[in-house]
Each structure stands twice: as C-alpha cells, then as structure tokens.
Scaffold this active site. Structure first.
Site, PDB file in Angstrom:
ATOM      1  N   CYS A 113       0.891  -1.176   0.064  1.00 45.13           N
ATOM      2  CA  CYS A 113      -0.102   0.165  -0.035  1.00 45.13           C
ATOM      3  C   CYS A 113       0.811   1.191   0.014  1.00 45.13           C
ATOM      4  O   CYS A 113       0.177   2.378  -0.174  1.00 45.13           O
ATOM      5  CB  CYS A 113      -0.918   0.024   1.228  1.00 45.13           C
ATOM      6  SG  CYS A 113      -2.165  -1.433   1.281  1.00 45.13           S
ATOM      7  N   HIS A 251      -2.880   7.794   1.897  1.00 45.61           N
ATOM      8  CA  HIS A 251      -3.549   6.384   1.495  1.00 45.61           C
ATOM      9  C   HIS A 251      -4.972   6.001   2.127  1.00 45.61           C
ATOM     10  O   HIS A 251      -5.372   6.331   3.140  1.00 45.61           O
ATOM     11  CB  HIS A 251      -2.381   5.302   1.906  1.00 45.61           C
ATOM     12  CG  HIS A 251      -2.950   3.979   2.042  1.00 45.61           C
ATOM     13  ND1 HIS A 251      -3.302   3.430   0.664  1.00 45.61           N
ATOM     14  CD2 HIS A 251      -2.943   2.905   2.876  1.00 45.61           C
ATOM     15  CE1 HIS A 251      -3.934   2.026   0.881  1.00 45.61           C
ATOM     16  NE2 HIS A 251      -3.735   1.687   2.097  1.00 45.61           N
ATOM     17  N   ASN A 281      -9.952   0.119  -0.087  1.00 45.68           N
ATOM     18  CA  ASN A 281      -8.441   0.118  -0.171  1.00 45.68           C
ATOM     19  C   ASN A 281      -7.986  -0.298  -1.209  1.00 45.68           C
ATOM     20  O   ASN A 281      -8.024  -1.633  -1.383  1.00 45.68           O
ATOM     21  CB  ASN A 281      -7.986  -0.498   1.314  1.00 45.68           C
ATOM     22  CG  ASN A 281      -6.469  -0.325   1.349  1.00 45.68           C
ATOM     23  OD1 ASN A 281      -5.730  -0.160   0.406  1.00 45.68           O
ATOM     24  ND2 ASN A 281      -5.841  -0.828   2.316  1.00 45.68           N
TER      25      ASN A 281
END
Ligand code: UT7
Length: 330
Positions: A113, A251, A281
């Site tokens: 990520c 993020h 996500n």
C-alpha cells in the site's frame, strides 16, 4: 546543477464492476453498518474475469499522459507500484510499456500500500540522476485476487483500481520553475513488523499466491503514528509547515485513520481528501486515484501544495510534498 521534477498529469481508472456493502453481505457474514462504522467504506470496484492489472494501469497512464500534454514517445521511464502483477515475471511495467507503445526503462516497485510513494521517490531520484526526463509513475492493484472470502476481517476492506502521474524534469536554469514540483520524499521500512500484514503464501514459500492476513488493530496504530511522523519529516525537509499544505492526500485504508491523522497533524478535515467510501483500500492505486478525484472535483488546482502519505505491509511507509502542476506560460 539541480533539477525540478514537476507533476504535470494525473489519470485514473476503476473497473466497471461495483460492489456495495449490501452486495458483500449476501455471501459474507457482515453488514453495511459494521463496514461503514469501522472503515467508512460503502462500495468498491472489482476487476472482471479477463481484466488484468496492466489493463487498469494502461488506462490510467493514457489519461495522465493526455493531461500532461506530452506524447507517449516522450516517455522514457515507467514505474508500476503493484502487489498484484499480471505474471510473477516479467514486471507489469514492461507489459504496460508494450501496451502504450512506449520506449525506455520499465520496472515494478513492491511496497504494497506504500508502493506509490516509494515509486515516486525512486522516480524522482532516477530523474535527478539523468535516467529520465519524462516518467509515468503508476499505482495499480487487483487486490480482489488476494481476498479470502472466508475471512470477513479483511475481504470487506479492499478494492481494485489504478492511478498514474506524469513527472517532467526541468533544469533549474529555468527560474520560472523554482519552488515547483516534488519538494521532498521520505520513505521507511521496518521488517520487524513483517507479520502484521502479509499473504499466507508466496512463490518461493510454496509456489502459491496466498490470501491477505492482517493484524488490523496493530496496523491501525502504526498507520496513525508513522503517517504523521513521516509527514512531519517531509515537511521539515522542504522547510514547510502543516499550514502550507493546501490538500493532504493520504493512502485510503480507513476513514478512522484519515480522521486520526488529520487531528494529530492539526490539518482541517476539509483539507484531507477522502475517497475510501467509494474505492475501499486499493493498495498502491489509492493515492493517485484520490488525487484524480480531487482534481476533477476542482479541489486540487495548479500551484497547490499537496501532501501524500502511505503505509503498507513490510511495514513500509512514507510521505511526499509537491507543488502540483506547472507555472502558466504567459
Ligand atoms: O492498507 C494497509 C494499511 N491497512 C490498514 O491501515 C488497516 C488498519 N486496520 C483497520 O482499519 C481496522 O483495524 C479494521 C477495519 C481492519 C478492523 O477494525 P477494528 O475496530 O480494529 O475491529 P476488530 O478487528 O477489533 O473487530 C471487532 C469485531 C470483532 O468481533 P468481537 O471479537 O468483538 O466479537 C470481529 O469479529 O468486529 C468483528 N468483525 C466483523 N463483523 C462484521 C470483523 N470483521 C467484521 C465484518 N463484519 N466484516
């Protein structure tokens, strides 16, 4: 002679298939209420059967190049941040290069990520070292391929997508570019936290792909702390203060993390771009996807100071400060 690395184009792509929390609750023991309350996520997109990570990446890259005003033939470096490559090798970036009809260097970066901020940092260093004048940095992931539908603690959180930016190097001789572009990059990793977020299989481990395993509560705590500390480092590096930041683009993992970061860094919630509700996500894709939404909704504008920050498996994390766009040529 120092150089300025401008961010002149942004593009993104989401697969057509959209799944709401209600859709998931048809086949997982979960509810819209739980997912919304714990994560802020309402829906996410998943790739269709024959849709590849390189397809998402190529679509996003084409839009970013179009916005930058460059042509594909100008591009000499493509970096794809991904955890879900088309094939184990070669890199997805070389497939994207082929699909775009581009030349030059192409390779992948793996920082899960945090991949997009890692790729941005690598690109910026390579451009300063004269490896590239015009680069595409892409975050692209098909996280649905790593989901275990028997595990409700992780499967409701992720989505698929891609986002891309175009970076252009200008020599500092051209004074009008002073103070523009990438102002600082900070990246970190700590392998002591490897077991907090990982796949339970792998090529060298057992020749399988595996599913996501996450110690959610621990990752949450690290996320808030490390997103804030790396962001402060990035601010210090370019002699900026949090009050200089027009837009923070973190993020997109969990709305509660975004709110905690906004409180801790003392930046107003309205200045923090949030797309987790509609994207889930999307791993390495989440920052450029959110940036594209912020531009198309007329929040981020040419000349704004934007802050990016991400954390993912490894643990790996980092932040960047950028004066977005380029000076208007009069
Ligand atoms: O992108 C990389 C970075 N990743 C992150 O930043 C993720 C960080 N972590 C998080 O976002 C949160 O920890 C989660 C959203 C993953 C989980 O939230 P939480 O508040 O930490 O919940 P929890 O894991 O402690 O679970 C609370 C309860 C449990 O039930 P009991 O033990 O209290 O009875 C779970 O079994 O919620 C239950 N639960 C669910 N219930 C309905 C867990 N998942 C679900 C679900 N639906 N999908």
């Amino acid at each position: 002679m120092s150089a300025v690395i401008l961010m002149t184009g942004v593009g993104s792509y989401l697969p057509k298939n959209k799944f709401s929390n209600e859709d998931l609750s048809q086949f997982i023991d979960t509810s819209d209420e739980w997912i919304t309350k714990r994560s802020g996520i309402k829906s996410r997109h998943f790739v269709s059967k024959n849709e590849l990570t390189s397809d998402l990446a190529t679509n996003a890259a084409l839009k970013a190049v179009q916005m930058s005003g460059l042509n594909i033939k100008d591009i000499d470096l493509i970096i794809v941040a991904t955890t879900t490559p088309d094939n184990t090798f070669p890199s997805t970036a070389t497939r994207v290069q082929q699909k775009l009809g581009a030349k030059g260097i192409a390779f992948d970066v793996q920082a899960v990520c945090a991949g997009f901020v890692f790729a941005l940092s690598v690109a910026s260093s390579m451009m300063k070292d004269n490896h590239s004048k015009n680069c595409i940095v892409i975050g692209a992931d098909s996280m649905s391929k790593l989901l275990n539908w028997e595990d409700r603690t992780t499967s409701v959180l992720f989505g698929d997508g891609a986002g891309a930016v175009v970076l252009q190097k200008k020599e500092n001789l051209d004074k009008k570019f002073n103070g523009w572009g990438i102002l600082s990059n900070v990246i970190h990793s700590d392998g002591n936290f490897y077991d907090l977020l990982y796949t339970n299989a792998g090529v060298s481990l057992n020749q399988k792909v595996g599913f996501i395993e996450m110690v959610g509560k621990e990752v949450f705590k690290h996320a808030v702390e490390k997103l804030c500390s790396s962001f402060q480092e990035a601010l210090d590096l370019c002699n900026k203060d949090i009050s200089d930041i027009d837009w923070l683009i973190p993020h997109q993992a969990n709305q509660r993390i975004l709110s905690a970061v906004s409180d801790k860094l003392k930046i107003k919630n309205e200045r923090v771009i949030s797309t987790v509700e509609f994207h889930g996500n999307t791993s390495a894709a989440s920052i450029p996807l959110a940036l594209e939404v912020a531009i198309s909704s007329k929040k981020v504008e040419n000349g704004n100071i934007i802050g990016l920050q991400a954390i993912g498996g490894g643990l790996s994390w980092g932040s960047s400060i950028i004066k977005f766009g380029k000076p208007k040529i009069i």
